[in-house]
Motif scaffolding. Structure first.
Motif, PDB file in Angstrom:
ATOM      1  N   ARG A  72      -6.958  -2.538  -3.192  1.00 44.06           N
ATOM      2  CA  ARG A  72      -8.130  -3.004  -2.177  1.00 44.06           C
ATOM      3  C   ARG A  72      -8.483  -4.458  -2.191  1.00 44.06           C
ATOM      4  NH1 ARG A  72     -11.053   0.920  -3.029  1.00 44.06           N
ATOM      5  NH2 ARG A  72     -12.863  -0.150  -4.096  1.00 44.06           N
ATOM      6  N   ILE A  73      -8.766  -4.717  -3.335  1.00 43.90           N
ATOM      7  CA  ILE A  73      -9.061  -6.142  -3.646  1.00 43.90           C
ATOM      8  C   ILE A  73      -8.041  -7.265  -3.286  1.00 43.90           C
ATOM      9  CG2 ILE A  73     -10.066  -7.878  -5.333  1.00 43.90           C
ATOM     10  CD1 ILE A  73     -11.421  -5.611  -6.757  1.00 43.90           C
ATOM     11  N   TYR A  74      -6.783  -6.798  -3.884  1.00 45.13           N
ATOM     12  CA  TYR A  74      -5.656  -7.474  -3.781  1.00 45.13           C
ATOM     13  C   TYR A  74      -5.381  -7.703  -2.193  1.00 45.13           C
ATOM     14  CZ  TYR A  74      -0.682  -8.606  -4.449  1.00 45.13           C
ATOM     15  OH  TYR A  74       0.746  -9.047  -4.455  1.00 45.13           O
ATOM     16  N   LYS A  75      -5.299  -6.742  -1.571  1.00 46.26           N
ATOM     17  CA  LYS A  75      -5.124  -6.782   0.049  1.00 46.26           C
ATOM     18  C   LYS A  75      -5.944  -7.882   0.646  1.00 46.26           C
ATOM     19  CE  LYS A  75      -4.312  -3.960   4.171  1.00 46.26           C
ATOM     20  NZ  LYS A  75      -3.183  -4.226   4.239  1.00 46.26           N
ATOM     21  N   ASP A  76      -7.296  -8.049   0.187  1.00 47.32           N
ATOM     22  CA  ASP A  76      -8.170  -9.197   0.955  1.00 47.32           C
ATOM     23  C   ASP A  76      -7.574 -10.470   0.540  1.00 47.32           C
ATOM     24  OD1 ASP A  76      -9.844  -6.958   1.558  1.00 47.32           O
ATOM     25  OD2 ASP A  76     -11.211  -7.072   0.011  1.00 47.32           O
ATOM     26  N   ALA A 102      16.208  -3.628  -0.248  1.00 47.63           N
ATOM     27  CA  ALA A 102      15.176  -2.900  -0.081  1.00 47.63           C
ATOM     28  C   ALA A 102      14.067  -3.456  -1.233  1.00 47.63           C
ATOM     29  CB  ALA A 102      15.673  -1.260  -0.734  1.00 47.63           C
ATOM     30  N   ILE A 103      12.912  -2.919  -1.452  1.00 45.66           N
ATOM     31  CA  ILE A 103      11.974  -3.465  -2.257  1.00 45.66           C
ATOM     32  C   ILE A 103      11.534  -1.916  -3.018  1.00 45.66           C
ATOM     33  CG2 ILE A 103       9.525  -4.145  -2.612  1.00 45.66           C
ATOM     34  CD1 ILE A 103      10.102  -5.977  -0.261  1.00 45.66           C
ATOM     35  N   ILE A 104      11.422  -1.801  -4.176  1.00 44.30           N
ATOM     36  CA  ILE A 104      11.166  -0.969  -5.017  1.00 44.30           C
ATOM     37  C   ILE A 104       9.950  -1.326  -6.121  1.00 44.30           C
ATOM     38  CG2 ILE A 104      11.515   0.917  -6.857  1.00 44.30           C
ATOM     39  CD1 ILE A 104      14.379   0.850  -5.863  1.00 44.30           C
ATOM     40  N   SER A 105       8.828  -1.117  -5.781  1.00 48.49           N
ATOM     41  CA  SER A 105       7.748  -1.844  -6.346  1.00 48.49           C
ATOM     42  C   SER A 105       6.592  -0.904  -6.862  1.00 48.49           C
ATOM     43  CB  SER A 105       6.869  -2.781  -5.582  1.00 48.49           C
ATOM     44  OG  SER A 105       5.977  -3.354  -5.990  1.00 48.49           O
ATOM     45  N   SER A 106       5.733  -1.434  -7.714  1.00 46.58           N
ATOM     46  CA  SER A 106       4.367  -0.887  -8.173  1.00 46.58           C
ATOM     47  C   SER A 106       3.275  -0.941  -7.579  1.00 46.58           C
ATOM     48  CB  SER A 106       4.255  -1.077  -9.776  1.00 46.58           C
ATOM     49  OG  SER A 106       5.100  -0.504 -10.435  1.00 46.58           O
ATOM     50  N   ASN A 110       1.724  -0.391   2.014  1.00 43.70           N
ATOM     51  CA  ASN A 110       0.853  -1.007   2.936  1.00 43.70           C
ATOM     52  C   ASN A 110       0.704  -2.585   2.665  1.00 43.70           C
ATOM     53  OD1 ASN A 110       0.425   1.357   4.250  1.00 43.70           O
ATOM     54  ND2 ASN A 110      -1.451   1.759   3.472  1.00 43.70           N
ATOM     55  N   ILE A 111       0.471  -2.873   1.552  1.00 42.52           N
ATOM     56  CA  ILE A 111       0.531  -4.521   1.268  1.00 42.52           C
ATOM     57  C   ILE A 111       1.841  -5.077   1.436  1.00 42.52           C
ATOM     58  CG2 ILE A 111       0.214  -6.138  -0.534  1.00 42.52           C
ATOM     59  CD1 ILE A 111      -2.245  -4.424  -1.622  1.00 42.52           C
ATOM     60  N   ILE A 112       2.800  -4.456   1.249  1.00 49.61           N
ATOM     61  CA  ILE A 112       4.239  -5.041   1.177  1.00 49.61           C
ATOM     62  C   ILE A 112       4.526  -4.986   2.577  1.00 49.61           C
ATOM     63  CG2 ILE A 112       6.799  -4.785   0.590  1.00 49.61           C
ATOM     64  CD1 ILE A 112       5.761  -3.429  -1.938  1.00 49.61           C
ATOM     65  N   ARG A 113       4.347  -3.950   3.390  1.00 48.30           N
ATOM     66  CA  ARG A 113       4.658  -4.107   4.698  1.00 48.30           C
ATOM     67  C   ARG A 113       3.959  -5.117   5.543  1.00 48.30           C
ATOM     68  NH1 ARG A 113       8.372  -0.551   6.083  1.00 48.30           N
ATOM     69  NH2 ARG A 113       8.662   1.420   4.847  1.00 48.30           N
ATOM     70  N   ILE A 127      11.478   0.366   1.819  1.00 44.28           N
ATOM     71  CA  ILE A 127      10.330   0.104   0.662  1.00 44.28           C
ATOM     72  C   ILE A 127       9.932   1.522  -0.147  1.00 44.28           C
ATOM     73  CG2 ILE A 127       8.081  -0.795   0.405  1.00 44.28           C
ATOM     74  CD1 ILE A 127       8.356  -2.359   2.970  1.00 44.28           C
ATOM     75  N   PHE A 128      10.127   1.522  -1.301  1.00 47.56           N
ATOM     76  CA  PHE A 128       9.878   2.562  -2.180  1.00 47.56           C
ATOM     77  C   PHE A 128       8.641   2.341  -3.183  1.00 47.56           C
ATOM     78  CE2 PHE A 128      12.979   4.600  -0.091  1.00 47.56           C
ATOM     79  CZ  PHE A 128      13.315   6.043  -0.619  1.00 47.56           C
ATOM     80  N   CYS A 129       7.659   2.730  -3.174  1.00 47.86           N
ATOM     81  CA  CYS A 129       6.591   2.298  -4.098  1.00 47.86           C
ATOM     82  C   CYS A 129       5.993   3.419  -4.992  1.00 47.86           C
ATOM     83  CB  CYS A 129       5.302   1.931  -3.420  1.00 47.86           C
ATOM     84  SG  CYS A 129       5.794   0.261  -2.423  1.00 47.86           S
ATOM     85  N   SER A 130       5.362   3.188  -6.161  1.00 48.96           N
ATOM     86  CA  SER A 130       4.915   4.076  -7.091  1.00 48.96           C
ATOM     87  C   SER A 130       3.539   3.298  -7.841  1.00 48.96           C
ATOM     88  CB  SER A 130       5.780   4.536  -7.845  1.00 48.96           C
ATOM     89  OG  SER A 130       4.906   5.419  -9.019  1.00 48.96           O
TER      90      SER A 130
END
Length: 211
Positions: A72-76, A102-106, A110-113, A127-130
Motif C-alpha cells: 500500500r505504501i509502495y503503490k503511493d 510474462a512477469i512472475i513476481s512477489s 495491481n502495482i505491476i499492471r 502477470i503471475f504474483c504471490s
C-alpha cells in the motif's frame, strides 16, 4: 525451445531500491525493527532474505501480515518507479523475435499492471504474483500448468538467490542479472544457468539458445 521469457519485477525490470528502502524504514518506525542505513545497503545485498531479516530484527513470521501494508505504501510511490536503462528496449526486441513475455513476481499484480500502463508497455502477455517471498516455485509451476508448457519452453530472469532456488526446484533455466538486490557473492553457491551484466546480455543469451 523457449516460448516464454518470464521476468521478476523488482530489481530485474525496475529500479525500486530507493522506494523499497523508504517503505521498509517507514514500517520500521511503526513496528519497531531496525531501519536500513545507506552504509548498510551493500552489506545487505550480500545476505539472503532470512539473513536480512535477522540483521534488521524483523520476525520472519510477521512478513505475510505486513505485506499488504508494504505494498500500500509502495503503490503511493509508483510515480517514482522506473525501468532500468535498456529494459524497455529489451522487451521490445524480445517481442519482435516472437517470444511471449510474462512477469512472475512477489510484488502486487495491481502495482505491476499500473506501472506497465503508465509506461505504455503492451507486450507483457501475463502477470503471475504471490505475496509469499519463498513461494515463487509454486507460482512458476502454476504458470507452466496454465500455459501447458514444458519446463524447457520457459526461461526465467531474476536477480535474487531465491529466484535461482525456485527455478532449480521446478527445473526451469534462469538468467541471473547483476544489477538487482543480490550481489554476485550471494548467488555463487546457487549457480545460475546464465549471468547477465547488462540487459543486452539477456537478448544474446536467449538468441544463443535458439541457434
Amino acid at each position: 525451445m523457449t516460448k516464454y521469457i518470464a521476468f521478476d519485477f523488482d530489481g530485474t525490470l525496475v529500479d525500486s531500491q530507493n522506494i523499497a528502502i523508504s517503505v521498509v524504514n517507514q514500517l520500521a518506525k511503526k513496528h519497531n525493527f531496525k531501519s536500513i542505513e545507506k552504509e548498510n545497503i551493500d552489506y545487505l545485498k550480500s545476505l539472503s532474505v532470512l539473513e536480512r531479516c535477522k540483521f534488521l530484527n524483523v520476525p520472519v513470521y510477521k512478513l505475510p501480515f505486513w505485506a499488504p501494508e508494504f505494498y500500500r505504501i509502495y503503490k503511493d510511490s509508483i510515480k517514482h518507479l522506473c525501468f532500468f536503462d535498456g529494459i524497455s528496449d529489451l522487451l521490445n526486441q524480445l517481442a519482435d523475435l516472437d517470444y511471449k513475455l510474462a512477469i512472475i513476481s512477489s510484488n502486487s499484480e495491481n502495482i505491476i499492471r499500473d506501472f506497465l500502463k503508465r509506461k505504455q508497455i503492451e507486450n507483457v502477455d501475463q502477470i503471475f504474483c504471490s505475496s509469499n517471498l519463498f513461494g515463487k516455485n509454486k507460482v512458476i509451476k502454476k504458470f507452466l500448468k496454465k500455459n501447458k508448457l514444458k519446463n524447457s519452453e520457459l526461461i526465467y530472469v531474476g536477480d535474487e538467490s531465491r529466484d535461482i532456488i525456485a527455478c532449480k526446484e521446478v527445473g526451469v533455466e534462469i538468467i541471473w542479472v547483476s544489477w538487482g538486490y543480490d550481489s554476485i557473492d550471494t548467488i555463487k553457491e546457487e549457480s545460475p544457468d546464465y549471468i547477465a551484466k547488462e540487459p543486452q546480455d539477456i537478448l544474446s543469451i536467449v538468441k544463443s539458445l535458439s541457434d
